[in-house]
Design an enzyme around this catalytic site. Structure first.
Site, mmCIF file in Angstrom:
data_model
loop_
_atom_site.group_PDB
_atom_site.id
_atom_site.type_symbol
_atom_site.label_atom_id
_atom_site.label_comp_id
_atom_site.label_asym_id
_atom_site.label_seq_id
_atom_site.Cartn_x
_atom_site.Cartn_y
_atom_site.Cartn_z
ATOM 1 N N GLY A 122 0.791 -1.235 0.000
ATOM 2 C CA GLY A 122 0.000 0.000 0.000
ATOM 3 C C GLY A 122 0.820 1.281 0.000
ATOM 4 C CB SER A 123 4.315 2.171 -0.847
ATOM 5 O OG SER A 123 4.482 1.690 -2.160
ATOM 6 N NE ARG A 137 -12.702 -12.564 -12.700
ATOM 7 C CZ ARG A 137 -12.180 -12.230 -13.871
ATOM 8 N NH1 ARG A 137 -10.928 -11.834 -13.939
ATOM 9 N NH2 ARG A 137 -12.878 -12.328 -14.979
ATOM 10 C CB ILE A 171 -7.817 -10.019 -13.977
ATOM 11 C CG1 ILE A 171 -6.374 -10.393 -14.289
ATOM 12 C CG2 ILE A 171 -8.541 -9.473 -15.200
ATOM 13 C CD1 ILE A 171 -5.536 -9.298 -14.827
ATOM 14 C CG LEU A 172 -10.975 -5.513 -10.814
ATOM 15 C CD1 LEU A 172 -10.798 -3.997 -10.862
ATOM 16 C CD2 LEU A 172 -11.801 -5.918 -9.598
ATOM 17 C CG HIS A 224 1.961 -2.223 -15.498
ATOM 18 N ND1 HIS A 224 1.656 -3.440 -14.912
ATOM 19 C CD2 HIS A 224 2.906 -2.487 -16.434
ATOM 20 C CE1 HIS A 224 2.374 -4.390 -15.480
ATOM 21 N NE2 HIS A 224 3.145 -3.829 -16.406
ATOM 22 C CD GLU A 258 -15.071 -5.895 -20.707
ATOM 23 O OE1 GLU A 258 -15.175 -7.132 -20.841
ATOM 24 O OE2 GLU A 258 -15.960 -5.089 -21.033
ATOM 25 C CG ASP A 266 -1.324 -4.335 -16.816
ATOM 26 O OD1 ASP A 266 -2.035 -3.783 -15.965
ATOM 27 O OD2 ASP A 266 -0.520 -5.244 -16.537
HETATM 28 C C1 GRF Z 1 3.634 -1.377 -7.439
HETATM 29 O O1 GRF Z 1 4.934 -1.479 -7.949
HETATM 30 C C2 GRF Z 1 2.641 -1.496 -8.562
HETATM 31 O O2 GRF Z 1 3.065 -0.916 -9.743
HETATM 32 C C3 GRF Z 1 2.552 -2.983 -8.719
HETATM 33 O O3 GRF Z 1 2.568 -3.470 -7.399
HETATM 34 C C4 GRF Z 1 3.308 -2.581 -6.573
HETATM 35 C C5 GRF Z 1 2.446 -2.226 -5.398
HETATM 36 O O4 GRF Z 1 3.111 -1.535 -4.409
HETATM 37 N N1 GRF Z 1 1.405 -3.349 -9.491
HETATM 38 P P1 GRF Z 1 2.325 -0.923 -3.176
HETATM 39 O O5 GRF Z 1 1.393 -1.979 -2.606
HETATM 40 O O6 GRF Z 1 1.592 0.300 -3.633
HETATM 41 O O7 GRF Z 1 3.406 -0.575 -2.174
#
Ligand code: GRF
Length: 206
Positions: free
Chosen positions: A13-14, A64, A91-92, A108, A141, A144
């Site tokens: 969650g950074s 899902r 994937i949603l 991404h 859909e 990425d």
């Molecule tokens: C990020 O590098 C994002 O691009 C990838 O997963 C990582 C998640 O990092 N899809 P965080 O959970 O936001 O720290």
């Protein structure tokens, strides 16, 4: 009225933290944080900021589609204007994407369309690239594959230490994702009528 954002996470969650630190409470309001995994560190970050959290783990639902329907209802109940995938590692369903059409963005760690999917940084290094980067894009859909909102690149040194590179990529993500959310909240992201993939993000030619 505040621009209401729901953030989906799976782990650290950074990127969520970057949004909380730079935009939350001024340009936007993060009103909901959902995780695909129990115990994700990002849930704690959200709780500390006083934000409502919920876990929508795939295994807690029959499939899902059922999970995504519940997640969609939860976000809709909180009247989110935008759904931000910030390290959301799943994937949603098409139904979810259609329900929130044009209102889901993702960060991404590659210069899309190169290296979509999981392990993008490793894939790029294995390939021997000399330039890497980060993409923030709308989610469609595919995997990425939605229209690009912002991208930022950097050149790689010959010596490649993956930890150093990952850290550098995260620093870019923590700048680029909040900037994209801020532009969307301000209504500054529009599409070129002649090319629906080409996002115009304000500025001189916007
Ligand atoms: C990020 O590098 C994002 O691009 C990838 O997963 C990582 C998640 O990092 N899809 P965080 O959970 O936001 O720290």
């Amino acid at each position: 009225m505040a621009f209401r954002v729901g953030v989906l996470i799976s782990g650290e969650g950074s990127n969520l933290q970057a949004i909380l630190d730079t935009l939350h409470g001024n340009e936007i309001e993060v009103v909901a944080v959902a995780s695909s995994r129990h115990g994700a560190r990002g849930l704690e970050r959200a709780r500390q900021a006083g934000i409502e959290v919920e876990v929508f783990a795939r295994d807690d639902y029959p499939d899902r589609d059922a999970r995504d329907a519940a997640l969609g209802n939860w976000l809709a109940d909180r009247q989110v204007d935008l759904v931000v995938l910030a390290g959301f590692m799943e994937i949603l369903s098409g139904a979810f994407i259609r329900r929130f059409e044009g209102r889901v963005v993702n960060v991404h760690p590659s210069l899309l369309p190169a290296f979509p999917g999981v392990g993008a940084i490793e894939q790029a290094l294995d390939y021997g690239v000399q330039v890497m980067g980060v993409t923030v894009h709308f989610v469609d859909e595919g995997v990425d594959s939605g229209p690009v909102i912002l991208q930022e690149s950097f050149e790689l040194p010959y010596a490649r230490d993956i930890e150093v590179i990952e850290e550098h990529i995260h620093r870019i993500e923590h700048r680029l994702l909040p900037r994209a959310v801020s532009l969307i909240a301000a209504g500054s992201v529009r599409f070129d009528p002649d090319n629906p993939r080409l996002a115009r993000t304000g500025g001189r030619d916007g």
